[in-house]
Every structure is written in structure tokens, then in C-alpha cells.
Design a protein around this motif. Structure first.
Motif, PDB file in Angstrom:
ATOM      1  N   PRO A 166      11.468 -36.577 -19.252  1.00 37.02           N
ATOM      2  CA  PRO A 166      12.830 -36.747 -18.712  1.00 37.02           C
ATOM      3  C   PRO A 166      13.881 -36.980 -19.792  1.00 37.02           C
ATOM      4  O   PRO A 166      15.032 -36.562 -19.623  1.00 37.02           O
ATOM      5  N   TRP A 167      13.544 -37.674 -20.882  1.00 40.69           N
ATOM      6  CA  TRP A 167      14.537 -37.994 -21.899  1.00 40.69           C
ATOM      7  C   TRP A 167      14.867 -36.794 -22.773  1.00 40.69           C
ATOM      8  O   TRP A 167      15.899 -36.775 -23.438  1.00 40.69           O
ATOM      9  N   ARG A 204       6.066 -41.722 -17.604  1.00 40.98           N
ATOM     10  CA  ARG A 204       6.765 -41.165 -18.762  1.00 40.98           C
ATOM     11  C   ARG A 204       7.197 -39.720 -18.544  1.00 40.98           C
ATOM     12  O   ARG A 204       7.976 -39.176 -19.336  1.00 40.98           O
ATOM     13  N   LEU A 205       6.704 -39.066 -17.483  1.00 35.02           N
ATOM     14  CA  LEU A 205       7.048 -37.680 -17.192  1.00 35.02           C
ATOM     15  C   LEU A 205       7.758 -37.590 -15.843  1.00 35.02           C
ATOM     16  O   LEU A 205       7.688 -38.509 -15.030  1.00 35.02           O
ATOM     17  N   TYR A 206       8.460 -36.469 -15.608  1.00 31.25           N
ATOM     18  CA  TYR A 206       9.074 -36.254 -14.303  1.00 31.25           C
ATOM     19  C   TYR A 206       8.018 -36.388 -13.206  1.00 31.25           C
ATOM     20  O   TYR A 206       6.833 -36.083 -13.403  1.00 31.25           O
ATOM     21  N   LEU A 207       8.461 -36.796 -12.029  1.00 31.33           N
ATOM     22  CA  LEU A 207       7.545 -37.218 -10.981  1.00 31.33           C
ATOM     23  C   LEU A 207       6.686 -36.088 -10.415  1.00 31.33           C
ATOM     24  O   LEU A 207       5.648 -36.354  -9.802  1.00 31.33           O
ATOM     25  N   LEU A 209      18.048 -44.848 -18.302  1.00 31.56           N
ATOM     26  CA  LEU A 209      18.265 -43.741 -17.376  1.00 31.56           C
ATOM     27  C   LEU A 209      18.315 -42.433 -18.164  1.00 31.56           C
ATOM     28  O   LEU A 209      19.181 -42.239 -19.010  1.00 31.56           O
ATOM     29  N   PRO A 210      17.378 -41.513 -17.905  1.00 33.61           N
ATOM     30  CA  PRO A 210      17.376 -40.240 -18.638  1.00 33.61           C
ATOM     31  C   PRO A 210      18.633 -39.417 -18.345  1.00 33.61           C
ATOM     32  O   PRO A 210      19.314 -39.631 -17.338  1.00 33.61           O
ATOM     33  N   PRO A 211      18.968 -38.466 -19.201  1.00 34.97           N
ATOM     34  CA  PRO A 211      20.178 -37.649 -19.004  1.00 34.97           C
ATOM     35  C   PRO A 211      20.126 -36.869 -17.698  1.00 34.97           C
ATOM     36  O   PRO A 211      19.085 -36.358 -17.299  1.00 34.97           O
ATOM     37  N   ASP A 245       9.580 -47.408 -13.873  1.00 32.75           N
ATOM     38  CA  ASP A 245      10.637 -46.571 -13.315  1.00 32.75           C
ATOM     39  C   ASP A 245      10.060 -45.184 -13.045  1.00 32.75           C
ATOM     40  O   ASP A 245       9.121 -44.750 -13.708  1.00 32.75           O
ATOM     41  N   ILE A 246      10.642 -44.492 -12.066  1.00 36.55           N
ATOM     42  CA  ILE A 246      10.225 -43.119 -11.790  1.00 36.55           C
ATOM     43  C   ILE A 246      11.456 -42.213 -11.817  1.00 36.55           C
ATOM     44  O   ILE A 246      12.562 -42.625 -11.447  1.00 36.55           O
ATOM     45  N   HIS A 247      11.230 -40.972 -12.247  1.00 35.46           N
ATOM     46  CA  HIS A 247      12.328 -40.025 -12.440  1.00 35.46           C
ATOM     47  C   HIS A 247      11.942 -38.673 -11.851  1.00 35.46           C
ATOM     48  O   HIS A 247      10.968 -38.057 -12.285  1.00 35.46           O
TER      49      HIS A 247
END
Length: 227
Positions: A220-221, A185-188, A47-49, A103-105
Motif C-alpha cells: 500500500p505505501w 502489510r499488503l492490500y487486503l 495512512l498509505p497514499p 491496520d488494514i488497507h
């Protein structure tokens, strides 16, 4: 309410949403300051920050959800490529299909684990169009006029794809169907909905949200929410 009044109301809602998100960018809203590593770090947390895990899939857009039936579908892949493509729906579906789980962020602070996708791998598409040596970035163009940009190396990854199905069902209009990009790997916001064109270019070309204060990359990370 008349059609013109409906359009005016929609336009006002869109303008307010854009203004609010621009304000978030100026304020650095949701930033925690934690930097545990990049999306290339094998030891990064799942889970990214600053993110909160959800079970549903929130719907976020600019108030317009283009209706693109299969008969009107068209995807162009052009720019700095050796073999440009222009696909109708049958042509797209005739390409080799893959399944993946990722996963998506979302930059608005939610994340969802273990999404099951079906579609065409980005690498399959790139192998067919053959990027020219000076191609460095990808610009996604959507049916609603939306654009977003990513480095070619982020699109040329095993988990990147053009998705037409989610959890075993066709991707709904509200989530970008019939076709959306997917770069987990990137924000949605980098995974453009309602795809119409994929353009390869030499120089970086910021898209809709990037021009309004959002980060040009979106890891995201590293909490690359805003520029």
C-alpha cells in the motif's frame, strides 16, 4: 424468481464487477503517484497514499459467500513443505492462539485502524510444516475458487496470521469466516477469505486479481494497486 434465474443474476453481477475492476486496473484508477516508501520503511505515514480512513468494515466480494460450518471445515497446508498438514476445525483451534492489533488497507481506497484479531500466527504454522529450501511463494486457495499469491517472506512476518475472530467475536461469513488469511502489510485482497488450502511453491503464480491487472505484490505505501 427460480433458482436458475437467481444463479444467472448472480453470475451477471459477478461478471460486471470483474469487468469494472479490470477497467480500473487499465485506467490506474485511484493512483495518486505518491511514493513515500515501502511497508518496511519505519518512517512511513500510517495512512498509505490515496487511502481514506473509515470506521466501519466495508464488505467486498464476488457475490459468493461460501457457507463453511465447523463440521465441514478443512485446511490443508502443503506443497514444498517437509510436514504437510490437514486440519479440521478442532485441529486448527488446538494450535497455539495469539491476539494482534493491526491496520488494514483495501485497494478500493479505504483503510481501517486498530483491528483486533485472534487466530494462529503464520510463523507458528510455518514452524510446523517446515518449508523446503526451494519454497519461495505462498498461494492461498479459498472455498469460492479464489486464489492469491504472496512471497513467502511476506507471510513469514510477526503480524501475519490465520484469523478466526475480529473484535472479540467469530469472524463473520461476509468477512471470510470461519477463517481468513491476514497479511496487514499488503492490500487486503492478499488476505484471502474462506481459506481452504495454503500451498508453498517455488515459482510465483499470480492469483485471481493478479491475472486481471492487479499488482503482483500489493504494497500500500508504494501504491502497488495495479501491475
Amino acid at each position: 424468481m427460480t433458482e436458475n434465474e437467481d444463479a444467472a443474476t448472480l453470475g451477471q453481477g459477478r461478471a460486471k464487477l470483474i469487468a469494472r475492476k479490470e477497467e480500473w486496473a487499465r485506467e490506474g484508477r485511484l493512483l495518486t503517484g505518491a511514493t513515500p516508501g515501502s511497508n518496511a520503511d519505519p518512517d512511513r505515514p500510517r495512512l498509505p497514499p490515496g487511502q481514506t480512513l473509515v470506521r466501519d468494515w466495508p464488505v467486498l466480494d464476488l457475490g459468493v459467500q461460501p457457507d463453511v460450518p465447523p463440521a465441514k471445515f478443512r485446511l490443508d497446508v502443503d506443497g514444498l513443505v517437509e510436514a504437510p498438514l490437514s486440519l479440521d476445525w478442532e485441529g486448527y483451534m488446538a494450535l497455539p492462539q495469539v491476539e494482534s492489533v493491526s491496520d488494514i488497507h483495501c485497494v478500493t481506497q479505504w483503510s481501517r485502524y486498530d483491528n483486533h484479531w485472534q487466530g494462529v500466527a503464520a510463523r507458528e504454522l510455518l514452524s510446523r510444516v517446515r518449508p523446503k529450501p526451494d519454497a519461495r511463494f505462498v498461494v492461498f486457495h479459498s472455498h469460492d475458487g479464489y486464489t492469491t499469491n504472496v512471497p513467502l517472506e511476506d507471510f513469514d512476518q510477526p503480524d501475519a496470521m490465520l484469523a478466526h475472530a475480529w473484535e472479540g467475536r467469530p469472524l463473520t461469513r461476509q468477512h471470510g469466516g470461519p477463517l481468513r488469511g491476514l497479511i496487514p502489510r499488503l492490500y487486503l485482497w492478499k488476505s484471502a477469505k474462506w481459506l481452504r488450502r495454503i500451498e508453498l511453491v517455488t515459482f510465483d503464480r499470480p492469483g485471481f486479481w493478479e491475472l486481471r491487472g492487479y499488482h503482483d505484490h500489493g504494497d500500500p505505501w508504494r501504491e502497488e494497486r495495479y501491475g
